[in-house]
Motif scaffolding. Sequence first.
Motif, PDB file in Angstrom:
ATOM      1  N   TYR A  44       0.841  -1.195   0.000  1.00  0.00           N
ATOM      2  CA  TYR A  44       0.000   0.000   0.000  1.00  0.00           C
ATOM      3  C   TYR A  44       0.882   1.253   0.000  1.00  0.00           C
ATOM      4  CZ  TYR A  44      -3.385   3.498   1.485  1.00  0.00           C
ATOM      5  OH  TYR A  44      -4.160   4.622   1.561  1.00  0.00           O
ATOM      6  N   LYS A  45       1.922   1.256   0.845  1.00  0.00           N
ATOM      7  CA  LYS A  45       2.848   2.388   0.877  1.00  0.00           C
ATOM      8  C   LYS A  45       3.589   2.523  -0.462  1.00  0.00           C
ATOM      9  CE  LYS A  45       3.745   2.280   5.839  1.00  0.00           C
ATOM     10  NZ  LYS A  45       4.772   2.085   6.875  1.00  0.00           N
ATOM     11  N   LEU A  46       3.951   1.384  -1.008  1.00  0.00           N
ATOM     12  CA  LEU A  46       4.654   1.387  -2.289  1.00  0.00           C
ATOM     13  C   LEU A  46       3.760   1.933  -3.404  1.00  0.00           C
ATOM     14  CD1 LEU A  46       7.345   0.605  -3.612  1.00  0.00           C
ATOM     15  CD2 LEU A  46       6.390  -1.661  -4.026  1.00  0.00           C
ATOM     16  N   GLU A  47       2.480   1.612  -3.356  1.00  0.00           N
ATOM     17  CA  GLU A  47       1.538   2.122  -4.365  1.00  0.00           C
ATOM     18  C   GLU A  47       1.415   3.637  -4.294  1.00  0.00           C
ATOM     19  OE1 GLU A  47      -2.319   0.288  -4.526  1.00  0.00           O
ATOM     20  OE2 GLU A  47      -1.428  -1.714  -4.437  1.00  0.00           O
ATOM     21  N   LYS A  48       1.406   4.186  -3.071  1.00  0.00           N
ATOM     22  CA  LYS A  48       1.337   5.640  -2.916  1.00  0.00           C
ATOM     23  C   LYS A  48       2.552   6.303  -3.564  1.00  0.00           C
ATOM     24  CE  LYS A  48      -1.438   6.428   1.205  1.00  0.00           C
ATOM     25  NZ  LYS A  48      -1.423   6.973   2.557  1.00  0.00           N
ATOM     26  N   GLN A  49       3.736   5.745  -3.293  1.00  0.00           N
ATOM     27  CA  GLN A  49       4.954   6.299  -3.881  1.00  0.00           C
ATOM     28  C   GLN A  49       4.950   6.154  -5.401  1.00  0.00           C
ATOM     29  OE1 GLN A  49       7.363   7.983  -2.207  1.00  0.00           O
ATOM     30  NE2 GLN A  49       6.023   7.790  -0.428  1.00  0.00           N
ATOM     31  N   THR A  50       4.395   5.057  -5.886  1.00  0.00           N
ATOM     32  CA  THR A  50       4.314   4.834  -7.333  1.00  0.00           C
ATOM     33  C   THR A  50       3.379   5.843  -7.979  1.00  0.00           C
ATOM     34  OG1 THR A  50       4.700   2.488  -6.957  1.00  0.00           O
ATOM     35  CG2 THR A  50       3.844   3.102  -9.104  1.00  0.00           C
ATOM     36  N   ALA A  51       2.283   6.150  -7.325  1.00  0.00           N
ATOM     37  CA  ALA A  51       1.354   7.154  -7.854  1.00  0.00           C
ATOM     38  C   ALA A  51       2.030   8.517  -7.923  1.00  0.00           C
ATOM     39  CB  ALA A  51       0.095   7.215  -6.992  1.00  0.00           C
ATOM     40  N   GLU A  52       2.811   8.843  -6.898  1.00  0.00           N
ATOM     41  CA  GLU A  52       3.546  10.110  -6.903  1.00  0.00           C
ATOM     42  C   GLU A  52       4.577  10.138  -8.043  1.00  0.00           C
ATOM     43  OE1 GLU A  52       6.587  12.391  -3.914  1.00  0.00           O
ATOM     44  OE2 GLU A  52       4.915  11.280  -3.006  1.00  0.00           O
ATOM     45  N   LEU A  53       5.245   9.008  -8.243  1.00  0.00           N
ATOM     46  CA  LEU A  53       6.208   8.901  -9.341  1.00  0.00           C
ATOM     47  C   LEU A  53       5.509   9.051 -10.695  1.00  0.00           C
ATOM     48  CD1 LEU A  53       9.225   8.363  -9.893  1.00  0.00           C
ATOM     49  CD2 LEU A  53       8.653   5.943 -10.057  1.00  0.00           C
ATOM     50  N   ALA A  54       4.329   8.509 -10.832  1.00  0.00           N
ATOM     51  CA  ALA A  54       3.570   8.630 -12.078  1.00  0.00           C
ATOM     52  C   ALA A  54       3.187  10.089 -12.340  1.00  0.00           C
ATOM     53  CB  ALA A  54       2.320   7.753 -12.025  1.00  0.00           C
ATOM     54  N   MET A  55       2.824  10.829 -11.280  1.00  0.00           N
ATOM     55  CA  MET A  55       2.498  12.250 -11.443  1.00  0.00           C
ATOM     56  C   MET A  55       3.724  13.039 -11.897  1.00  0.00           C
ATOM     57  SD  MET A  55      -0.243  12.948  -8.297  1.00  0.00           S
ATOM     58  CE  MET A  55       0.756  14.206  -7.684  1.00  0.00           C
ATOM     59  N   ILE A  56       4.882  12.702 -11.344  1.00  0.00           N
ATOM     60  CA  ILE A  56       6.123  13.363 -11.762  1.00  0.00           C
ATOM     61  C   ILE A  56       6.406  13.048 -13.234  1.00  0.00           C
ATOM     62  CG2 ILE A  56       8.635  13.383 -11.428  1.00  0.00           C
ATOM     63  CD1 ILE A  56       8.071  12.980  -8.414  1.00  0.00           C
ATOM     64  N   GLY A  57       6.151  11.801 -13.622  1.00  0.00           N
ATOM     65  CA  GLY A  57       6.324  11.417 -15.023  1.00  0.00           C
ATOM     66  C   GLY A  57       5.415  12.212 -15.946  1.00  0.00           C
ATOM     67  N   GLN A  58       4.177  12.450 -15.518  1.00  0.00           N
ATOM     68  CA  GLN A  58       3.245  13.260 -16.317  1.00  0.00           C
ATOM     69  C   GLN A  58       3.735  14.703 -16.447  1.00  0.00           C
ATOM     70  OE1 GLN A  58       0.598  12.367 -18.097  1.00  0.00           O
ATOM     71  NE2 GLN A  58       1.012  10.240 -17.539  1.00  0.00           N
ATOM     72  N   LYS A  59       4.285  15.248 -15.361  1.00  0.00           N
ATOM     73  CA  LYS A  59       4.836  16.605 -15.413  1.00  0.00           C
ATOM     74  C   LYS A  59       6.014  16.672 -16.385  1.00  0.00           C
ATOM     75  CE  LYS A  59       3.498  18.054 -10.763  1.00  0.00           C
ATOM     76  NZ  LYS A  59       3.987  18.423  -9.419  1.00  0.00           N
ATOM     77  N   ILE A  60       6.837  15.631 -16.380  1.00  0.00           N
ATOM     78  CA  ILE A  60       7.976  15.577 -17.307  1.00  0.00           C
ATOM     79  C   ILE A  60       7.477  15.566 -18.749  1.00  0.00           C
ATOM     80  CG2 ILE A  60       9.868  14.102 -18.130  1.00  0.00           C
ATOM     81  CD1 ILE A  60      10.273  13.290 -15.184  1.00  0.00           C
ATOM     82  N   LEU A  61       6.441  14.790 -19.014  1.00  0.00           N
ATOM     83  CA  LEU A  61       5.872  14.751 -20.369  1.00  0.00           C
ATOM     84  C   LEU A  61       5.324  16.111 -20.778  1.00  0.00           C
ATOM     85  CD1 LEU A  61       4.054  11.297 -20.446  1.00  0.00           C
ATOM     86  CD2 LEU A  61       6.080  11.977 -21.711  1.00  0.00           C
ATOM     87  N   GLN A  62       4.653  16.795 -19.850  1.00  0.00           N
ATOM     88  CA  GLN A  62       4.134  18.135 -20.160  1.00  0.00           C
ATOM     89  C   GLN A  62       5.269  19.105 -20.461  1.00  0.00           C
ATOM     90  OE1 GLN A  62       1.841  19.110 -16.695  1.00  0.00           O
ATOM     91  NE2 GLN A  62      -0.016  18.061 -17.417  1.00  0.00           N
TER      92      GLN A  62
END
Length: 144
Positions: A113-131
């Motif tokens: 569960y903790k790992l999923e939270k960190q993964t979601a945060e990493l995915a948001m950072i990835g989206q910002k990089i794409l933008q």
Amino acid sequence: MNKGKMNNKHKGGRKPKIDPSIHRHVFRLNDEENNRLLSLFEASGMTNKAKFITSVLFSKEIKTVTIDKGKSDFYIRLTSLYSQFRAVGVNYNQVVKLLYTHFTEKKAAAFLYKLEKQTAELAMIGQKILQLAEEFNNISINKK
């Protein structure tokens, strides 16, 4: 003895050119003209000034290569970021495997569960990089 035959004998070295450039022309330039010539020569990417000048005189095609330092720097950083994302993915798989082999189901689920939270945060950072990459691409297209 036959001296004529001895002189025609090839003794090694480079092969003689079929059509050697033997005619030489000299011209003088002032400072401004010289700077323009040198900047055109550097922009062409050619390594030989004589070949560059003859191509300009006889209006052969001249290719100019421009390297945008910002774009190349961005590309290098994006490439290293991609390799880091791949490393994170490999580590993610290893952690999940280790969680299920060394912990109980309940404890492993809590860590996941903790790992999923960190993964979601990493995915948001990835989206910002794409933008940011899209914005950079749009800016560079608009400059042309």
